[in-house]
Design an enzyme around this catalytic site. Structure first.
Site, PDB file in Angstrom:
ATOM      1  N   ASP A   1     -14.430   0.515 -16.769  1.00  0.00           N
ATOM      2  CA  ASP A   1     -13.355   1.305 -17.373  1.00  0.00           C
ATOM      3  C   ASP A   1     -12.905   2.379 -16.388  1.00  0.00           C
ATOM      4  OD1 ASP A   1     -11.583   2.386 -19.308  1.00  0.00           O
ATOM      5  OD2 ASP A   1     -12.971   1.945 -20.930  1.00  0.00           O
TER       6      ASP A   1
ATOM      7  N   GLU B   1      -9.596   9.190 -23.584  1.00  0.00           N
ATOM      8  CA  GLU B   1      -9.274   8.644 -22.253  1.00  0.00           C
ATOM      9  C   GLU B   1      -8.693   9.724 -21.351  1.00  0.00           C
ATOM     10  OE1 GLU B   1      -9.037   6.648 -19.875  1.00  0.00           O
ATOM     11  OE2 GLU B   1      -9.702   4.669 -20.505  1.00  0.00           O
TER      12      GLU B   1
ATOM     13  N   ASN C   1      -7.540  -0.924 -15.425  1.00  0.00           N
ATOM     14  CA  ASN C   1      -8.409   0.233 -15.598  1.00  0.00           C
ATOM     15  C   ASN C   1      -8.890   0.716 -14.231  1.00  0.00           C
ATOM     16  OD1 ASN C   1      -9.087   1.515 -18.138  1.00  0.00           O
ATOM     17  ND2 ASN C   1      -9.770  -0.483 -18.864  1.00  0.00           N
TER      18      ASN C   1
END
Length: 305
Positions: A201, A16, A151
Site C-alpha cells: 500500500d 490514507e 499505490n
C-alpha cells in the site's frame, strides 16, 4: 523495541495519504469512504475537518491556503479557508467503476494520481485504469502505466527514481524519472509481496534511501533497502495499515494511517486510527507544492465551464 502509539483514534473507514505540513507543524490525512480531509496538530492535539463530496483518493497542497483533491467525480480545488470546492478536471473514467487512488507531487509541482477499480454499481470483471498526472497549466494527462490498483508512490531524494506499486499483483516497481520532463522512464521490479502476506500500500522514503511500505492486511510496515531487500518489519496494532509518512519538526517521527472497513471494531478497537512512532531514521519531505495559486485554479475552472 518500537513503541507505537495512537495519535488520533480516528476510526477512519479508509484512512490514507498522511502528509506533514512543516509550516503548520501539522499532519493532514484523508478518509476515503467517509470523504474528508483532516488536520491534526500534535502540539495542541487540535483537530480540524473539511468534508468532501465523494470518495477521495489523494490530495496535495497548493502555494496558498488551498489544496487539490482527487475525488471520484474529478480533480477539485479546495479552499481551506472556506471549504469551497471548484472542479478543475472531470474524471477520465466512468466513476461508477473507478475512483482515484494514491497521489504524490514531484519537485516541479506535478501531481501524480493513480486509479482503483472500485465499482459502486453492478460491474463486469475487474478492469485496469491509467495512471494520470495533473498540472494547472496542462490539466489532467494520461500516463503510460495501467493497473487495477495504483499505490505506493514515492520519489527518491535526488528525484531520479519514482516508486509505484500495482497492489493487486503484489509488485512494487521502480521507474527512471525526470521531473523536469514529466515522464516515467524505464521500469524495473523493485520488490514483490508474496500472496497471503498482504498488499503493498502507501509508502515513504527515508534519508538513507530506504523505502517504507504499509502491508495492507498484514498489520505491519516493511523497510526495503535501495536494492529491494527487506531490512526491517514493524508490527502494528492494526491489521490494515494504508500508508506511512515522516513527520515532526525533524522528520524523525512516522505516522501511519489505517482502515476499519470490513473489521469488527470490538475485535480490533484501533482499526482506522492514526498511529505514530519513532523509526530511528529521518525521512525526506514530500513535495506538497502544486506550483499554482487559487487564481490559477479559478482560470482552470472557467476553462472547464
Amino acid at each position: 523495541m518500537i513503541d507505537v502509539e495512537v495519535a488520533v483514534a480516528a476510526h477512519a473507514t479508509i484512512g490514507e495519504s498522511p502528509t506533514w505540513s512543516a509550516s503548520e507543524r501539522a499532519l493532514y490525512w484523508i478518509d476515503i469512504k467517509k470523504p474528508a480531509l483532516h488536520q491534526y496538530i500534535p502540539e495542541s492535539e487540535a483537530l480540524r475537518t473539511w468534508p468532501l463530496t465523494s470518495d477521495v483518493g489523494a490530495f496535495a497542497f497548493c502555494e496558498d491556503d488551498s489544496a487539490i483533491v482527487a475525488l471520484r467525480h474529478g480533480i477539485y480545488h479546495l479552499d481551506l479557508s472556506s471549504g469551497e470546492l471548484d472542479l478543475l478536471a472531470p474524471p477520465p473514467f466512468d466513476p461508477r467503476l473507478f475512483r482515484f487512488n494514491e497521489g504524490i507531487c514531484d519537485r516541479t509541482g506535478r501531481f501524480w494520481v493513480g486509479v482503483m477499480f472500485d465499482p459502486v454499481a453492478p460491474a463486469p470483471a475487474h478492469q485496469k485504469g491509467h495512471l494520470h498526472s495533473f498540472t494547472f497549466q496542462g490539466g489532467l494527462r494520461c500516463e503510460d502505466d495501467i493497473a487495477e490498483l495504483h499505490n505506493g508512490m514515492a520519489i527518491s531524494e535526488d528525484g531520479k527514481q519514482f516508486f509505484l506499486s500495482h497492489s493487486r499483483e503484489g509488485i512494487i516497481y521502480r521507474f527512471d524519472f525526470d521531473s523536469a520532463l514529466g515522464g516515467l522512464g524505464g521500469r524495473k521490479d523493485f520488490a514483490q509481496i508474496p500472496t497471503g502476506i498482504g498488499l503493498p500500500d502507501g509508502a515513504a522514503i527515508d534519508r538513507e534511501g530506504c523505502y517504507w511500505c504499509a502491508l495492507h492486511g498484514a498489520g505491519r510496515l516493511r523497510r526495503y533497502t535501495p536494492d529491494g531487500n527487506v531490512d526491517r518489519e514493524i508490527k502494528l496494532p492494526v491489521s490494515k495499515p494504508t500508508m506511512c509518512a515522516f513527520g515532526g519538526e525533524d522528520l524523525d517521527e512516522m505516522y501511519v494511517t489505517s482502515a476499519a472497513e470490513g473489521i469488527d471494531i470490538a475485535e480490533e478497537p484501533l482499526a482506522g486510527a492514526l498511529l505514530r512512532f519513532r523509526p530511528g531514521v529521518k525521512g525526506i519531505a514530500r513535495s506538497c507544492n502544486t506550483g499554482a495559486v487559487a487564481k490559477m485554479a479559478r482560470v482552470a475552472k472557467r476553462r472547464i465551464d
